[in-house]
Design a protein around this motif. Structure first.
Motif, PDB file in Angstrom:
ATOM      1  N   PRO A   1     -13.696  -9.243   3.050  1.00 17.45           N
ATOM      2  CA  PRO A   1     -12.468  -8.465   3.276  1.00 17.45           C
ATOM      3  C   PRO A   1     -11.240  -9.378   3.231  1.00 17.45           C
ATOM      4  CG  PRO A   1     -14.153  -7.860   4.856  1.00 17.45           C
ATOM      5  CD  PRO A   1     -14.670  -9.062   4.139  1.00 17.45           C
TER       6      PRO A   1
ATOM      7  N   SER B   1     -10.052  -6.052  -1.385  1.00 20.57           N
ATOM      8  CA  SER B   1     -10.120  -4.766  -0.689  1.00 20.57           C
ATOM      9  C   SER B   1     -11.325  -3.969  -1.170  1.00 20.57           C
ATOM     10  CB  SER B   1      -8.842  -3.957  -0.945  1.00 20.57           C
ATOM     11  OG  SER B   1      -8.881  -3.383  -2.245  1.00 20.57           O
ATOM     12  N   GLU B   2     -11.498  -2.775  -0.594  1.00 20.81           N
ATOM     13  CA  GLU B   2     -12.618  -1.910  -0.966  1.00 20.81           C
ATOM     14  C   GLU B   2     -12.495  -1.368  -2.396  1.00 20.81           C
ATOM     15  OE1 GLU B   2      -9.546   0.773   1.022  1.00 20.81           O
ATOM     16  OE2 GLU B   2     -10.261  -1.300   1.155  1.00 20.81           O
ATOM     17  N   TYR B   3     -11.283  -1.458  -2.984  1.00 23.84           N
ATOM     18  CA  TYR B   3     -11.065  -0.969  -4.345  1.00 23.84           C
ATOM     19  C   TYR B   3     -11.539  -1.956  -5.421  1.00 23.84           C
ATOM     20  CZ  TYR B   3      -7.968   2.758  -2.615  1.00 23.84           C
ATOM     21  OH  TYR B   3      -7.453   3.861  -1.998  1.00 23.84           O
TER      22      TYR B   3
ATOM     23  N   THR C   1      -5.563  -3.867  -5.034  1.00 20.11           N
ATOM     24  CA  THR C   1      -6.207  -4.745  -4.061  1.00 20.11           C
ATOM     25  C   THR C   1      -5.408  -6.023  -3.877  1.00 20.11           C
ATOM     26  OG1 THR C   1      -8.189  -6.055  -3.563  1.00 20.11           O
ATOM     27  CG2 THR C   1      -7.668  -5.742  -5.883  1.00 20.11           C
TER      28      THR C   1
ATOM     29  N   SER D   1     -15.979  -2.024   2.596  1.00 18.47           N
ATOM     30  CA  SER D   1     -15.406  -0.718   2.941  1.00 18.47           C
ATOM     31  C   SER D   1     -14.053  -0.895   3.632  1.00 18.47           C
ATOM     32  CB  SER D   1     -16.351   0.042   3.872  1.00 18.47           C
ATOM     33  OG  SER D   1     -16.444  -0.620   5.128  1.00 18.47           O
ATOM     34  N   TYR D   2     -13.343   0.226   3.775  1.00 19.80           N
ATOM     35  CA  TYR D   2     -12.036   0.206   4.451  1.00 19.80           C
ATOM     36  C   TYR D   2     -12.192  -0.244   5.902  1.00 19.80           C
ATOM     37  CZ  TYR D   2      -7.685   1.919   6.523  1.00 19.80           C
ATOM     38  OH  TYR D   2      -6.509   2.006   7.214  1.00 19.80           O
TER      39      TYR D   2
ATOM     40  N   MET E   1     -12.067  -3.865   6.336  1.00 17.58           N
ATOM     41  CA  MET E   1     -10.709  -4.434   6.254  1.00 17.58           C
ATOM     42  C   MET E   1     -10.006  -4.327   7.609  1.00 17.58           C
ATOM     43  SD  MET E   1     -10.817  -5.115   3.023  1.00 17.58           S
ATOM     44  CE  MET E   1     -12.323  -4.700   2.134  1.00 17.58           C
ATOM     45  N   VAL E   2     -10.106  -3.132   8.194  1.00 20.82           N
ATOM     46  CA  VAL E   2      -9.386  -2.862   9.443  1.00 20.82           C
ATOM     47  C   VAL E   2      -9.910  -3.729  10.588  1.00 20.82           C
ATOM     48  CG1 VAL E   2      -8.867  -1.097  11.172  1.00 20.82           C
ATOM     49  CG2 VAL E   2      -8.829  -0.506   8.735  1.00 20.82           C
TER      50      VAL E   2
ATOM     51  N   TYR F   1       0.829  -1.208   0.000  1.00 25.25           N
ATOM     52  CA  TYR F   1       0.000   0.000   0.000  1.00 25.25           C
ATOM     53  C   TYR F   1       0.867   1.263   0.000  1.00 25.25           C
ATOM     54  CZ  TYR F   1      -4.773  -1.762   0.322  1.00 25.25           C
ATOM     55  OH  TYR F   1      -5.982  -2.332   0.025  1.00 25.25           O
TER      56      TYR F   1
ATOM     57  N   GLU G   1      -6.010   2.077  -8.745  1.00 22.17           N
ATOM     58  CA  GLU G   1      -6.541   1.169  -7.716  1.00 22.17           C
ATOM     59  C   GLU G   1      -5.557   0.049  -7.447  1.00 22.17           C
ATOM     60  OE1 GLU G   1      -9.028   1.624 -10.377  1.00 22.17           O
ATOM     61  OE2 GLU G   1      -9.875   3.332  -9.283  1.00 22.17           O
TER      62      GLU G   1
END
Length: 398
Positions: free
Chosen positions: A206, A122-124, A97, A140-141, A144-145, A83, A95
């Motif tokens: 995710p 990922s969200e992308y 992922t 969404s992000y 993931m978190v 990232y 993008e």
């Protein structure tokens, strides 16, 4: 004007000869009909199949780059490193992922699917694949978190397990025994049919959750999308230079852009078209020999007629013209019928193969041109023989 009248007369004589010997003329044309239709059908169906394959690659994104990694305890590229690299080159990449494959079964009550492709992304990913949602939201992000157990499913999965996309939202499915909440359903991709292992048979969670489910903390596959296809080569080199700083051996990472793959496929398409066209063209060559043989028979049968015409003052060029035009008319009619047959058969065969295979214009043009050329080339020798006959010898023949 005299030349035009002479050619028109030769054309009329050619038509009369073809009508007078219908069966022989049809058998002469048959080789051309089969040869031309074979060229049109084989090239058109093959091009339809190849175009279908290219479209499948295009649907994956012509501006995408795939990165495969062989992660080892001592050397591995973490998600954060990937990232950081992506954010550093946002002028090149749009993008990115990670993608983590999950093998298993999706189950809802007694209903289950064993063919569904389950991936952690990922969200992308939705934007990268140009997916539009039928219902709900994409990942969404925050998912993931916090490693949320949420999932976005394809239209086929929603229809099979819940009856409709609307009914699927908020419901719970089990993947390898773990419960996931359906938060979104992607719009239908295949407009013709919904089937297992099709383009609508998938589920996304995710990537962090998928890694936890698999017991793998570091993904080994990434997809990057460039801002446009013009920078694909530059992007590939940037990725290779970056991965070289982490992995000491080239064999431990593999980077390839979709545009490179499409270029290679297009080269293969051109080569296969040439090979198949050449193979089908052999039948046209055989048909040409058939035209020549029949024209030689025709010259032999009409030797006395030729002698009479020459005795009455017909020039050598007029006799030559008559037989060349007769061969040309025969090959043109055969080629035209072959094109009609090929244009009808190509789409029909394509429908059986579930591909679009309209008659290829280049194949039609080339095969017809070759059939006309065959009439000229293979009809010339018999015509020359007829034109060179001695009128006295020709009159004596029975």
């Amino acid at each position: 004007m005299e030349v035009v009248k002479s050619m028109l007369q030769s054309f009329k004589l050619a038509i009369k000869s073809i009508i007078a010997n219908k069966m022989r003329s049809f058998l002469t044309m048959l080789g051309l009909i089969i040869g031309v239709s074979a060229v049109v059908i084989l090239v058109s169906v093959m091009m339809g199949y190849m175009n279908n394959m290219v479209k499948s690659f295009m649907d994956m994104g012509a501006n995408t780059i795939s990165v495969n990694l062989v992660n080892m305890p001592a050397r591995q590229a973490s998600v954060d490193q990937m990232y950081d690299f992506f954010n550093e080159h946002r002028d090149i990449f749009s993008e990115m992922t990670p993608q983590v494959s999950v093998s298993g079964t999706i189950k809802v009550g007694s209903e289950k699917t064993t063919t569904t492709t389950v991936s952690g992304v990922s969200e992308y990913y939705g934007k990268l694949k140009n997916y539009k949602l039928e219902k709900g939201r994409f990942l969404s992000y925050a998912d993931m978190v916090s490693r949320q157990k949420v999932v976005v499913i394809g239209y086929y999965v929603a229809s099979k397990l819940f009856g409709s996309p609307k009914a699927a939202i908020g419901e719970t499915i089990k993947i390898n025994g773990s419960a996931f909440t359906v938060v979104g359903v992607v719009q239908r991709q295949d407009k013709t049919q919904l089937s297992a292992r099709g383009s609508d048979d998938f589920a996304f969670m995710p990537y962090s959750t998928a890694g936890q489910l698999n017991g793998t903390s570091v993904p080994d596959y990434y997809i990057f999308a460039t801002v446009n296809t013009q920078v694909s080569n530059q992007a590939v080199e940037l990725l290779k230079d970056f991965l070289k700083t982490i992995y000491t051996q080239k064999e431990t990472y593999f980077v390839q852009s979709m545009s490179q793959m499409l270029g290679e496929i297009n080269k293969e398409v051109a080569l296969m078209s040439t090979i198949i066209g050449a193979i089908a063209g052999i039948s046209l060559l055989v048909a040409g020999v058939g035209v020549m043989n029949i024209m030689l028979v025709s010259v032999t049968e009409r030797t006395r007629e030729i002698g009479i015409r020459k005795a009455l003052g017909a020039r050598k060029g007029v006799i030559l013209q008559q037989f060349v035009i007769e061969a040309l008319v025969t090959s043109t009619l055969g080629g035209s019928l072959g094109i009609v047959l090929g244009c009808i058969a190509s789409p029909t065969i394509g429908r059986f193969m579930n591909i679009s295979s309209p008659a290829n214009f280049n194949a039609v043009l080339i095969s017809f041109s070759v059939s006309v050329a065959i009439g000229l080339i293979f009809g010339y020798m018999p015509a020359m023989r007829a034109a060179s006959l001695n009128p006295i010898d020709a009159l004596r023949s029975e």
